[in-house]
Design a protein around this motif. Structure first.
Motif, PDB file in Angstrom:
ATOM      1  N   THR A   1       0.829  -1.211   0.000  1.00 52.74           N
ATOM      2  CA  THR A   1       0.000   0.000   0.000  1.00 52.74           C
ATOM      3  C   THR A   1       0.861   1.258   0.000  1.00 52.74           C
ATOM      4  O   THR A   1       2.055   1.213   0.313  1.00 52.74           O
ATOM      5  N   LYS A   2       0.244   2.372  -0.310  1.00 58.65           N
ATOM      6  CA  LYS A   2       0.926   3.675  -0.282  1.00 58.65           C
ATOM      7  C   LYS A   2       1.388   4.002   1.127  1.00 58.65           C
ATOM      8  O   LYS A   2       2.503   4.500   1.332  1.00 58.65           O
ATOM      9  N   ASP A   3       0.550   3.712   2.132  1.00 58.07           N
ATOM     10  CA  ASP A   3       0.918   3.962   3.536  1.00 58.07           C
ATOM     11  C   ASP A   3       2.174   3.178   3.927  1.00 58.07           C
ATOM     12  O   ASP A   3       3.056   3.712   4.605  1.00 58.07           O
ATOM     13  N   LEU A   4       2.241   1.929   3.513  1.00 56.27           N
ATOM     14  CA  LEU A   4       3.396   1.085   3.824  1.00 56.27           C
ATOM     15  C   LEU A   4       4.662   1.674   3.186  1.00 56.27           C
ATOM     16  O   LEU A   4       5.706   1.780   3.842  1.00 56.27           O
ATOM     17  N   LEU A   5       4.553   2.056   1.923  1.00 53.34           N
ATOM     18  CA  LEU A   5       5.704   2.626   1.213  1.00 53.34           C
ATOM     19  C   LEU A   5       6.173   3.926   1.853  1.00 53.34           C
ATOM     20  O   LEU A   5       7.377   4.156   2.008  1.00 53.34           O
ATOM     21  N   ASP A   6       5.224   4.769   2.255  1.00 51.44           N
ATOM     22  CA  ASP A   6       5.569   6.040   2.890  1.00 51.44           C
ATOM     23  C   ASP A   6       6.158   5.837   4.282  1.00 51.44           C
ATOM     24  O   ASP A   6       7.142   6.480   4.650  1.00 51.44           O
ATOM     25  N   HIS A   7       5.549   4.952   5.064  1.00 49.28           N
ATOM     26  CA  HIS A   7       6.000   4.706   6.445  1.00 49.28           C
ATOM     27  C   HIS A   7       7.457   4.229   6.486  1.00 49.28           C
ATOM     28  O   HIS A   7       8.248   4.685   7.314  1.00 49.28           O
ATOM     29  N   PHE A   8       7.795   3.298   5.586  1.00 50.00           N
ATOM     30  CA  PHE A   8       9.152   2.741   5.584  1.00 50.00           C
ATOM     31  C   PHE A   8      10.080   3.434   4.589  1.00 50.00           C
ATOM     32  O   PHE A   8      11.217   3.011   4.411  1.00 50.00           O
ATOM     33  N   LYS A   9       9.595   4.482   3.939  1.00 54.29           N
ATOM     34  CA  LYS A   9      10.389   5.250   2.980  1.00 54.29           C
ATOM     35  C   LYS A   9      11.013   4.326   1.923  1.00 54.29           C
ATOM     36  O   LYS A   9      12.231   4.330   1.701  1.00 54.29           O
ATOM     37  N   VAL A  10      10.149   3.519   1.295  1.00 54.31           N
ATOM     38  CA  VAL A  10      10.589   2.532   0.303  1.00 54.31           C
ATOM     39  C   VAL A  10      10.860   3.231  -1.030  1.00 54.31           C
ATOM     40  O   VAL A  10      10.026   3.983  -1.530  1.00 54.31           O
ATOM     41  N   ASP A  11      12.046   2.970  -1.590  1.00 50.28           N
ATOM     42  CA  ASP A  11      12.428   3.532  -2.886  1.00 50.28           C
ATOM     43  C   ASP A  11      12.188   2.539  -4.026  1.00 50.28           C
ATOM     44  O   ASP A  11      12.010   2.943  -5.173  1.00 50.28           O
ATOM     45  N   LEU A  12      12.217   1.245  -3.701  1.00 57.83           N
ATOM     46  CA  LEU A  12      12.154   0.225  -4.738  1.00 57.83           C
ATOM     47  C   LEU A  12      11.465  -1.017  -4.194  1.00 57.83           C
ATOM     48  O   LEU A  12      11.763  -1.467  -3.085  1.00 57.83           O
ATOM     49  N   VAL A  13      10.536  -1.570  -4.975  1.00 59.61           N
ATOM     50  CA  VAL A  13       9.855  -2.823  -4.626  1.00 59.61           C
ATOM     51  C   VAL A  13      10.260  -3.850  -5.668  1.00 59.61           C
ATOM     52  O   VAL A  13      10.142  -3.610  -6.869  1.00 59.61           O
ATOM     53  N   CYS A  14      10.773  -4.991  -5.212  1.00 56.40           N
ATOM     54  CA  CYS A  14      11.243  -6.036  -6.129  1.00 56.40           C
ATOM     55  C   CYS A  14      10.407  -7.295  -5.958  1.00 56.40           C
ATOM     56  O   CYS A  14       9.955  -7.616  -4.867  1.00 56.40           O
ATOM     57  N   HIS A  15      10.234  -8.016  -7.071  1.00 55.56           N
ATOM     58  CA  HIS A  15       9.544  -9.292  -7.063  1.00 55.56           C
ATOM     59  C   HIS A  15      10.240 -10.197  -8.062  1.00 55.56           C
ATOM     60  O   HIS A  15      10.740  -9.739  -9.089  1.00 55.56           O
ATOM     61  N   GLY A  16      10.273 -11.480  -7.761  1.00 54.46           N
ATOM     62  CA  GLY A  16      10.891 -12.447  -8.670  1.00 54.46           C
ATOM     63  C   GLY A  16      10.033 -12.668  -9.900  1.00 54.46           C
ATOM     64  O   GLY A  16       8.962 -12.079 -10.054  1.00 54.46           O
ATOM     65  N   LYS A  17      10.502 -13.553 -10.778  1.00 54.69           N
ATOM     66  CA  LYS A  17       9.776 -13.812 -12.019  1.00 54.69           C
ATOM     67  C   LYS A  17       8.681 -14.854 -11.853  1.00 54.69           C
ATOM     68  O   LYS A  17       8.138 -15.337 -12.834  1.00 54.69           O
ATOM     69  N   THR A  18       8.338 -15.187 -10.624  1.00 53.90           N
ATOM     70  CA  THR A  18       7.260 -16.138 -10.388  1.00 53.90           C
ATOM     71  C   THR A  18       5.915 -15.440 -10.547  1.00 53.90           C
ATOM     72  O   THR A  18       5.831 -14.213 -10.561  1.00 53.90           O
ATOM     73  N   GLU A  19       4.876 -16.240 -10.646  1.00 53.12           N
ATOM     74  CA  GLU A  19       3.528 -15.696 -10.827  1.00 53.12           C
ATOM     75  C   GLU A  19       3.095 -14.876  -9.615  1.00 53.12           C
ATOM     76  O   GLU A  19       3.340 -15.261  -8.475  1.00 53.12           O
ATOM     77  N   VAL A  20       2.442 -13.748  -9.872  1.00 52.50           N
ATOM     78  CA  VAL A  20       1.897 -12.907  -8.812  1.00 52.50           C
ATOM     79  C   VAL A  20       0.418 -13.247  -8.682  1.00 52.50           C
ATOM     80  O   VAL A  20      -0.351 -13.060  -9.623  1.00 52.50           O
ATOM     81  N   PHE A  21       0.042 -13.768  -7.537  1.00 57.09           N
ATOM     82  CA  PHE A  21      -1.355 -14.126  -7.305  1.00 57.09           C
ATOM     83  C   PHE A  21      -2.125 -12.904  -6.825  1.00 57.09           C
ATOM     84  O   PHE A  21      -1.599 -12.094  -6.061  1.00 57.09           O
ATOM     85  N   PRO A  22      -3.373 -12.769  -7.250  1.00 57.39           N
ATOM     86  CA  PRO A  22      -4.167 -11.614  -6.814  1.00 57.39           C
ATOM     87  C   PRO A  22      -4.447 -11.647  -5.315  1.00 57.39           C
ATOM     88  O   PRO A  22      -4.411 -12.710  -4.693  1.00 57.39           O
ATOM     89  N   ASP A  23      -4.728 -10.481  -4.766  1.00 61.75           N
ATOM     90  CA  ASP A  23      -5.088 -10.354  -3.358  1.00 61.75           C
ATOM     91  C   ASP A  23      -6.473 -10.971  -3.140  1.00 61.75           C
ATOM     92  O   ASP A  23      -7.145 -11.354  -4.091  1.00 61.75           O
ATOM     93  N   ARG A  24      -6.893 -11.058  -1.886  1.00 56.54           N
ATOM     94  CA  ARG A  24      -8.193 -11.671  -1.568  1.00 56.54           C
ATOM     95  C   ARG A  24      -9.354 -11.024  -2.310  1.00 56.54           C
ATOM     96  O   ARG A  24     -10.313 -11.682  -2.688  1.00 56.54           O
TER      97      ARG A  24
ATOM     98  N   ARG B   1       3.543  -0.388  -8.880  1.00 58.20           N
ATOM     99  CA  ARG B   1       3.562  -0.409 -10.357  1.00 58.20           C
ATOM    100  C   ARG B   1       3.184   0.974 -10.905  1.00 58.20           C
ATOM    101  O   ARG B   1       3.840   1.497 -11.807  1.00 58.20           O
ATOM    102  N   LYS B   2       2.129   1.596 -10.338  1.00 53.45           N
ATOM    103  CA  LYS B   2       1.697   2.933 -10.766  1.00 53.45           C
ATOM    104  C   LYS B   2       2.758   3.985 -10.459  1.00 53.45           C
ATOM    105  O   LYS B   2       2.940   4.946 -11.211  1.00 53.45           O
ATOM    106  N   MET B   3       3.470   3.798  -9.333  1.00 53.71           N
ATOM    107  CA  MET B   3       4.516   4.755  -8.937  1.00 53.71           C
ATOM    108  C   MET B   3       5.803   4.565  -9.739  1.00 53.71           C
ATOM    109  O   MET B   3       6.709   5.397  -9.672  1.00 53.71           O
ATOM    110  N   GLY B   4       5.897   3.434 -10.453  1.00 54.75           N
ATOM    111  CA  GLY B   4       7.093   3.170 -11.259  1.00 54.75           C
ATOM    112  C   GLY B   4       8.272   2.659 -10.458  1.00 54.75           C
ATOM    113  O   GLY B   4       9.413   2.756 -10.913  1.00 54.75           O
ATOM    114  N   ILE B   5       8.018   2.111  -9.259  1.00 50.40           N
ATOM    115  CA  ILE B   5       9.129   1.633  -8.423  1.00 50.40           C
ATOM    116  C   ILE B   5       9.142   0.100  -8.302  1.00 50.40           C
ATOM    117  O   ILE B   5       9.897  -0.449  -7.503  1.00 50.40           O
ATOM    118  N   LEU B   6       8.337  -0.596  -9.104  1.00 48.02           N
ATOM    119  CA  LEU B   6       8.314  -2.065  -9.081  1.00 48.02           C
ATOM    120  C   LEU B   6       9.302  -2.602 -10.105  1.00 48.02           C
ATOM    121  O   LEU B   6       9.272  -2.208 -11.277  1.00 48.02           O
TER     122      LEU B   6
END
Length: 132
Positions: free
Chosen positions: A28-51, A61-66
């Motif tokens: 979430t945006k709150d999580l990214l702001d709270h921890f001052k995240v500059d970059l989010v990384c994920h492997g090439k495995t399948e991303v399953f949707p949230d509940r 992805r929208k912020m361009g940091i994935l």
């Protein structure tokens, strides 16, 4: 590896400054702001949707940091789980096969023991059948 070993392994990477244990599945945006995240990384495995069916990486992805990272290794948790299931089946089969073998040997031993006791009793004279 347990959670502490995994955390230490991740922290050993020079690009990692902090590990969030128990982080929510969706970033979430709150999580990214709270921890001052500059970059989010994920492997090439399948991303399953949230509940709720949404993309858990929609915000970064929208912020361009994935970033998608290729580890160069084909070993994934799916492969590990499949190996565990496969080996579990083999172990159960092996145990079942050997259990019957050991049961037969045990039964065979008990039968031989009973027969030898009966044979020994027959060899004794009639007055000596009972143990003193």
């Amino acid at each position: 590896m347990n959670i502490h070993e995994r955390t230490l392994s991740v922290l050993a990477c020079r690009y990692v400054s902090e590990v969030v244990i128990g982080a929510p599945y969706a970033v979430t945006k709150d999580l990214l702001d709270h921890f001052k995240v500059d970059l989010v990384c994920h492997g090439k495995t399948e991303v399953f949707p949230d509940r709720d069916g949404s993309d858990p990486y929609a915000v970064p992805r929208k912020m361009g940091i994935l970033r998608t990272v290729d580890s160069g290794n084909s070993l994934t948790t799916d492969v590990i789980v499949q190996r565990i299931i496969k080996n579990r089946c083999y172990i159960k089969l092996w145990a079942r096969l050997h259990e019957s073998t050991y049961a037969k040997k045990s039964l065979s031993y008990k039968v031989k023991e009973a027969l030898s006791e009966t044979w020994a009793a027959r060899k004794k004279p009639k007055g000596q059948l009972k143990e003193p």
